[in-house]
Scaffold this motif. Structure first.
Motif, PDB file in Angstrom:
ATOM      1  N   TYR A  16      46.145  46.019  36.634  1.00 56.49           N
ATOM      2  CA  TYR A  16      45.613  47.270  36.077  1.00 56.49           C
ATOM      3  C   TYR A  16      46.433  47.870  34.942  1.00 56.49           C
ATOM      4  O   TYR A  16      45.880  48.443  34.024  1.00 56.49           O
ATOM      5  CB  TYR A  16      45.453  48.327  37.195  1.00 56.49           C
ATOM      6  CG  TYR A  16      44.329  47.984  38.142  1.00 56.49           C
ATOM      7  CD1 TYR A  16      44.498  46.961  39.079  1.00 56.49           C
ATOM      8  CD2 TYR A  16      43.108  48.641  38.108  1.00 56.49           C
ATOM      9  CE1 TYR A  16      43.479  46.593  39.938  1.00 56.49           C
ATOM     10  CE2 TYR A  16      42.081  48.285  38.968  1.00 56.49           C
ATOM     11  CZ  TYR A  16      42.277  47.273  39.873  1.00 56.49           C
ATOM     12  OH  TYR A  16      41.269  46.916  40.724  1.00 56.49           O
ATOM     13  N   ALA A  86      31.053  49.099  36.702  1.00 57.97           N
ATOM     14  CA  ALA A  86      31.237  47.866  37.488  1.00 57.97           C
ATOM     15  C   ALA A  86      29.929  47.117  37.710  1.00 57.97           C
ATOM     16  O   ALA A  86      29.945  45.932  38.012  1.00 57.97           O
ATOM     17  CB  ALA A  86      31.860  48.197  38.846  1.00 57.97           C
ATOM     18  N   CYS A  87      28.789  47.823  37.595  1.00 59.24           N
ATOM     19  CA  CYS A  87      27.542  47.238  38.107  1.00 59.24           C
ATOM     20  C   CYS A  87      26.435  47.203  37.073  1.00 59.24           C
ATOM     21  O   CYS A  87      26.027  48.245  36.557  1.00 59.24           O
ATOM     22  CB  CYS A  87      27.052  48.064  39.283  1.00 59.24           C
ATOM     23  SG  CYS A  87      28.294  48.247  40.543  1.00 59.24           S
ATOM     24  N   GLY A 113      35.108  43.436  32.823  1.00 63.47           N
ATOM     25  CA  GLY A 113      35.346  43.782  34.228  1.00 63.47           C
ATOM     26  C   GLY A 113      34.109  44.153  35.032  1.00 63.47           C
ATOM     27  O   GLY A 113      34.224  44.581  36.182  1.00 63.47           O
ATOM     28  N   GLY A 115      30.241  43.396  36.880  1.00 68.55           N
ATOM     29  CA  GLY A 115      29.509  42.341  37.588  1.00 68.55           C
ATOM     30  C   GLY A 115      28.029  42.459  37.254  1.00 68.55           C
ATOM     31  O   GLY A 115      27.541  43.551  36.938  1.00 68.55           O
ATOM     32  N   ALA A 163      31.400  38.238  38.778  1.00 68.41           N
ATOM     33  CA  ALA A 163      30.583  38.071  39.968  1.00 68.41           C
ATOM     34  C   ALA A 163      29.126  38.278  39.585  1.00 68.41           C
ATOM     35  O   ALA A 163      28.824  39.091  38.705  1.00 68.41           O
ATOM     36  CB  ALA A 163      31.000  39.084  41.025  1.00 68.41           C
ATOM     37  N   CYS A 270      27.299  42.938  44.660  1.00 66.61           N
ATOM     38  CA  CYS A 270      27.520  43.188  46.100  1.00 66.61           C
ATOM     39  C   CYS A 270      26.392  43.966  46.760  1.00 66.61           C
ATOM     40  O   CYS A 270      26.468  44.315  47.946  1.00 66.61           O
ATOM     41  CB  CYS A 270      28.853  43.883  46.285  1.00 66.61           C
ATOM     42  SG  CYS A 270      30.208  42.847  45.694  1.00 66.61           S
ATOM     43  N   LEU A 283      30.954  53.453  39.473  1.00 68.50           N
ATOM     44  CA  LEU A 283      31.163  53.832  40.867  1.00 68.50           C
ATOM     45  C   LEU A 283      32.448  54.644  41.026  1.00 68.50           C
ATOM     46  O   LEU A 283      33.364  54.538  40.208  1.00 68.50           O
ATOM     47  CB  LEU A 283      31.306  52.580  41.740  1.00 68.50           C
ATOM     48  CG  LEU A 283      30.255  51.491  41.613  1.00 68.50           C
ATOM     49  CD1 LEU A 283      30.658  50.276  42.449  1.00 68.50           C
ATOM     50  CD2 LEU A 283      28.903  52.014  42.050  1.00 68.50           C
ATOM     51  N   ALA A 410      30.053  51.370  48.008  1.00 71.79           N
ATOM     52  CA  ALA A 410      30.596  50.161  47.383  1.00 71.79           C
ATOM     53  C   ALA A 410      31.613  49.512  48.320  1.00 71.79           C
ATOM     54  O   ALA A 410      32.158  50.169  49.203  1.00 71.79           O
ATOM     55  CB  ALA A 410      31.267  50.532  46.065  1.00 71.79           C
ATOM     56  N   PRO A 411      31.899  48.234  48.103  1.00 71.11           N
ATOM     57  CA  PRO A 411      32.883  47.566  48.988  1.00 71.11           C
ATOM     58  C   PRO A 411      34.320  48.065  48.822  1.00 71.11           C
ATOM     59  O   PRO A 411      35.120  47.927  49.738  1.00 71.11           O
ATOM     60  CB  PRO A 411      32.788  46.100  48.591  1.00 71.11           C
ATOM     61  CG  PRO A 411      31.939  46.006  47.385  1.00 71.11           C
ATOM     62  CD  PRO A 411      31.192  47.297  47.222  1.00 71.11           C
ATOM     63  N   GLY A 413      36.772  46.794  47.379  1.00 69.10           N
ATOM     64  CA  GLY A 413      37.681  45.691  47.675  1.00 69.10           C
ATOM     65  C   GLY A 413      39.074  45.873  47.105  1.00 69.10           C
ATOM     66  O   GLY A 413      40.071  45.625  47.791  1.00 69.10           O
ATOM     67  N   THR A 414      39.184  46.301  45.859  1.00 71.17           N
ATOM     68  CA  THR A 414      40.508  46.459  45.262  1.00 71.17           C
ATOM     69  C   THR A 414      40.986  47.897  45.277  1.00 71.17           C
ATOM     70  O   THR A 414      42.160  48.159  45.528  1.00 71.17           O
ATOM     71  CB  THR A 414      40.530  45.951  43.808  1.00 71.17           C
ATOM     72  OG1 THR A 414      39.575  44.930  43.663  1.00 71.17           O
ATOM     73  CG2 THR A 414      41.892  45.428  43.444  1.00 71.17           C
ATOM     74  N   ILE A 415      40.087  48.849  45.006  1.00 74.12           N
ATOM     75  CA  ILE A 415      40.598  50.230  44.931  1.00 74.12           C
ATOM     76  C   ILE A 415      41.083  50.716  46.302  1.00 74.12           C
ATOM     77  O   ILE A 415      41.967  51.564  46.371  1.00 74.12           O
ATOM     78  CB  ILE A 415      39.611  51.233  44.280  1.00 74.12           C
ATOM     79  CG1 ILE A 415      38.295  51.322  45.026  1.00 74.12           C
ATOM     80  CG2 ILE A 415      39.415  50.909  42.800  1.00 74.12           C
ATOM     81  CD1 ILE A 415      37.434  52.499  44.560  1.00 74.12           C
ATOM     82  N   LEU A 555      33.937  36.981  46.267  1.00 72.02           N
ATOM     83  CA  LEU A 555      34.908  38.042  46.024  1.00 72.02           C
ATOM     84  C   LEU A 555      35.857  38.194  47.207  1.00 72.02           C
ATOM     85  O   LEU A 555      35.835  39.175  47.922  1.00 72.02           O
ATOM     86  CB  LEU A 555      34.202  39.373  45.761  1.00 72.02           C
ATOM     87  CG  LEU A 555      33.266  39.408  44.570  1.00 72.02           C
ATOM     88  CD1 LEU A 555      32.561  40.756  44.492  1.00 72.02           C
ATOM     89  CD2 LEU A 555      34.024  39.164  43.288  1.00 72.02           C
TER      90      LEU A 555
HETATM   91  N1  UDP Z   1      32.955  43.420  40.930  1.00 74.44           N
HETATM   92  C1  UDP Z   1      33.120  42.348  40.053  1.00 74.44           C
HETATM   93  N2  UDP Z   1      34.190  41.485  40.203  1.00 74.44           N
HETATM   94  C2  UDP Z   1      35.111  41.662  41.194  1.00 74.44           C
HETATM   95  C3  UDP Z   1      34.943  42.734  42.100  1.00 74.44           C
HETATM   96  C4  UDP Z   1      33.863  43.591  41.932  1.00 74.44           C
HETATM   97  O1  UDP Z   1      32.314  42.171  39.150  1.00 74.44           O
HETATM   98  O2  UDP Z   1      36.069  40.855  41.302  1.00 74.44           O
HETATM   99  C5  UDP Z   1      31.839  44.386  40.749  1.00 74.44           C
HETATM  100  C6  UDP Z   1      30.605  44.070  41.573  1.00 74.44           C
HETATM  101  O3  UDP Z   1      29.457  44.538  40.894  1.00 74.44           O
HETATM  102  C7  UDP Z   1      30.815  44.908  42.807  1.00 74.44           C
HETATM  103  C8  UDP Z   1      31.413  46.161  42.214  1.00 74.44           C
HETATM  104  O4  UDP Z   1      32.248  45.673  41.163  1.00 74.44           O
HETATM  105  O5  UDP Z   1      29.604  45.151  43.459  1.00 74.44           O
HETATM  106  C9  UDP Z   1      32.203  47.015  43.146  1.00 74.44           C
HETATM  107  O6  UDP Z   1      33.099  46.219  43.903  1.00 74.44           O
HETATM  108  P1  UDP Z   1      34.376  46.887  44.575  1.00 74.44           P
HETATM  109  O7  UDP Z   1      33.996  48.212  45.131  1.00 74.44           O
HETATM  110  O8  UDP Z   1      34.970  45.893  45.514  1.00 74.44           O
HETATM  111  O9  UDP Z   1      35.327  47.077  43.287  1.00 74.44           O
HETATM  112  P2  UDP Z   1      36.733  47.822  43.063  1.00 74.44           P
HETATM  113  O10 UDP Z   1      36.442  49.025  42.223  1.00 74.44           O
HETATM  114  O11 UDP Z   1      37.365  48.121  44.385  1.00 74.44           O
HETATM  115  O12 UDP Z   1      37.548  46.825  42.291  1.00 74.44           O
END
Ligand code: UDP
Length: 561
Positions: A16, A86-87, A113, A115, A163, A270, A283, A410-411, A413-415, A555
């Protein structure tokens, strides 16, 4: 600034923080939060608002980890890229021109960055005629492989993997090939898949009738199929590989806020944002564990964070630059936001509610209703202050709103790793474990450690031992009431995952990304049962993940993360 743990530091340093041309990191985490807050606050000036006090409030919220925007905002705000979403969903029409335009647009989005999701349902089936050349068409799955190869090569500059979500309608002649296309591990590695279903399919299923398979180029019926047999095929493939999932397009379109702009046929990778072609969504997620006093919900603070987050995300739409002009136009017209939550399990621990309990489902409902209502109130206030979204008058929203939608799950995953909280609305993976990404991250649950110390059963050895397990339910040293609060993903039965998903879906106006975990011993019929329950619960989509079924995920650990 709040305190970042070692995991957060590693993630920020690896992905980041800004780097110079030699790859040397040139900002601290605190400077990153300042960069993002300052950039998003400048939007205030366009509406006669106060930039500096807003910057301070944004900075406080994100640096204290009360709220975080999606990764592209953290990475790109205030930098040359300035792409904050992100989307995305892109259109794919039945021509070489359209397909390769979409490949190029995908490349640009992944580079920044984001998806991408696509419906491939308009593409003529394999073996169909190609008039221009007198040849035969190769069909949707073969073209998806081109998107996949492009994604593989871009890898988003090493910061974030691309993704994709590939959607194909259940009436498409190539649907069977699509369903089994991921059974070979090397194929479509950068895709999640969903079969799109509609009311007609489910009506035929209920009455035991056949349904029609139709060539999208000619609209001619090519054959009949049995809904239950297709569901069996989908369940079998999902049992084996995790893909495909299902989309319920009738439910999605019932809630489409702007039906006059078109029918929604796809979601982002996702699944949490069903979008029209060229729509994009930024998001943000509220860290729920930061909104308790350790025992009860701090509703006042939660309300303030929701209002601030809606302003933050609306400003982000203003500030974001998009790589394709059509996207810029769609985003400006609908101003779709994706505010959600993370740290739901953390909050349940503070409230002493076990994840697997009726109480958790009831609380989920109460909590997300509050967040959703407050987010709409905030969007209405912004409509007063600024203007309603341009398509508002033609939309299904009765009162003026600034945004066609406000909420999503949202998942994270990283935040959630940056915030040091449990991901999204998921149960914890374990109280202590090593996550095999970014060189190995050692994740230890703070709440568990605090409770272990208070209750006198803490030892370093215990934490070390726990790394080897995926549940703590059989560990004698841990008191039963503590075990109940720290049920892991493996302890949560599939039907309970569904109830949690449904409670959140009931109130959010986009969709919910949720991993419905199944034990390795689950059967194909169990998977099918989940699909049928998901339909009964009015969900917008469903994905399952059977333990050990998939060597590498799009992912990370699950298909959704
Ligand atoms: N996403 C992506 N690549 C990644 C992770 C996420 O393109 O490696 C996109 C994808 O559309 C996903 C969205 O980001 O549905 C949100 O994912 P997440 O909440 O896990 O993202 P963070 O903001 O935590 O990185």
């Amino acid at each position: 600034m709040g305190s970042l743990d070692g995991v957060a530091e590693t993630v920020l340093h690896r992905r980041y923080l800004q780097q110079d041309e030699e790859g040397t990191i040139v900002e601290t985490p605190d400077e990153m939060f300042r960069r993002v807050a300052a950039n998003l606050a400048t939007a205030e000036a366009q509406f006669g608002g106060d930039v500096e006090p807003t910057e301070e409030r944004f900075y406080e919220a994100i640096s204290n980890l009360d709220f975080l925007p999606n990764s592209p905002t953290l990475m790109n705000a205030g930098t040359e890229l300035q792409q904050l979403a992100a989307c995305f969903v892109l259109p794919v029409e039945d021509s070489i021109d359209s397909i390769f335009t979409a490949v190029k647009q995908t490349a640009l989005i992944h580079q920044s960055g984001g998806g991408t999701g696509f419906s491939f349902s308009q593409l003529r089936p394999e073996g169909d005629v190609v008039k221009k050349t007198g040849g035969v068409a190769s069909g949707p799955v073969s073209f998806m492989k081109i998107f996949d190869a492009a994604t593989e090569q871009i890898k988003q500059g090493g910061r974030r993997r691309g993704a994709n979500m590939g959607v194909l309608d259940v009436t498409h002649p190539d649907v069977e090939e699509f369903i089994t296309s991921k059974s070979d591990d090397d194929v479509l590695r950068n895709f999640n898949l969903s079969v799109a279903t509609d009311a007609e399919f489910w009506e035929a299923h209920a009455s035991g009738d056949a349904y029609e398979i139709v060539n999208p180029r000619t609209d001619a019926t090519v054959r009949q199929a049995t809904p239950d047999a297709i569901l069996d095929e989908i369940a079998e493939a999902a049992w084996e590989t995790g893909d495909p999932g299902l989309l319920f397009l009738d439910t999605i379109n019932e809630h489409n806020p702007t039906p006059h702009l078109g029918r929604i046929e796809a979601t982002n990778p996702c699944g949490e944002v069903p979008e029209l072609p060229y729509e994009a969504c930024i998001l943000g997620s509220i860290n729920l564990g930061q909104h308790t006093d350790g025992e009860e919900v701090d509703w006042e603070k939660l309300r303030d964070t929701v209002h601030l987050a809606v302003r933050f995300l609306d400003n982000a739409i203003e500030m974001s630059e998009f790589p394709v002009p059509e996207i810029e136009e769609m985003v400006t017209n609908t101003r779709r936001l994706g505010l959600g939550v993370m740290g739901f399990h953390d909050m349940l621990v503070d409230l002493r509610i076990p994840y697997v309990s009726e109480g958790a489902v009831e609380f989920a409902d109460e909590l997300i209703e509050f967040v959703h209502e407050e987010s709409w109130a905030a969007s209405r206030q912004l409509a007063d202050e600024r203007e309603p979204f341009p398509e508002w008058e033609n939309s299904i929203r009765e009162a003026p709103m600034r945004n066609a939608t406000t909420t999503t799950i949202a998942p994270t995953g990283t935040i959630s790793l940056i915030a040091g909280c449990s991901a999204s609305i998921e149960p914890i993976y374990n109280v202590a474990y090593t996550k095999h990404v970014m060189g190995g991250l050692d994740i230890v649950n703070d709440r568990f450690v605090d409770m272990a110390r208070e209750r006198g059963f803490y030892s370093e050895e215990l934490v070390e031992d726990l790394h080897g397990w995926t549940t703590i339910q059989n560990v004698e040293r841990i008191p039963d009431d503590v075990k109940r609060l720290f049920q892991t993903a493996h302890d949560v039965p599939a039907d309970h995952h569904l109830l949690v998903q449904a409670a959140f879906q009931e109130h959010v106006d986009n969709a919910v990304s949720k991993t419905v975990n199944l034990p390795q011993s689950a059967s194909v019929d169990d998977v099918k049962e989940i699909f049928l329950s998901a339909r009964d619960l009015d969900l917008k989509g469903i994905t399952v993940f059977r333990s050990g079924s998939k060597p590498e995920q799009v992912l990370g650990e699950s298909p959704l993360k």
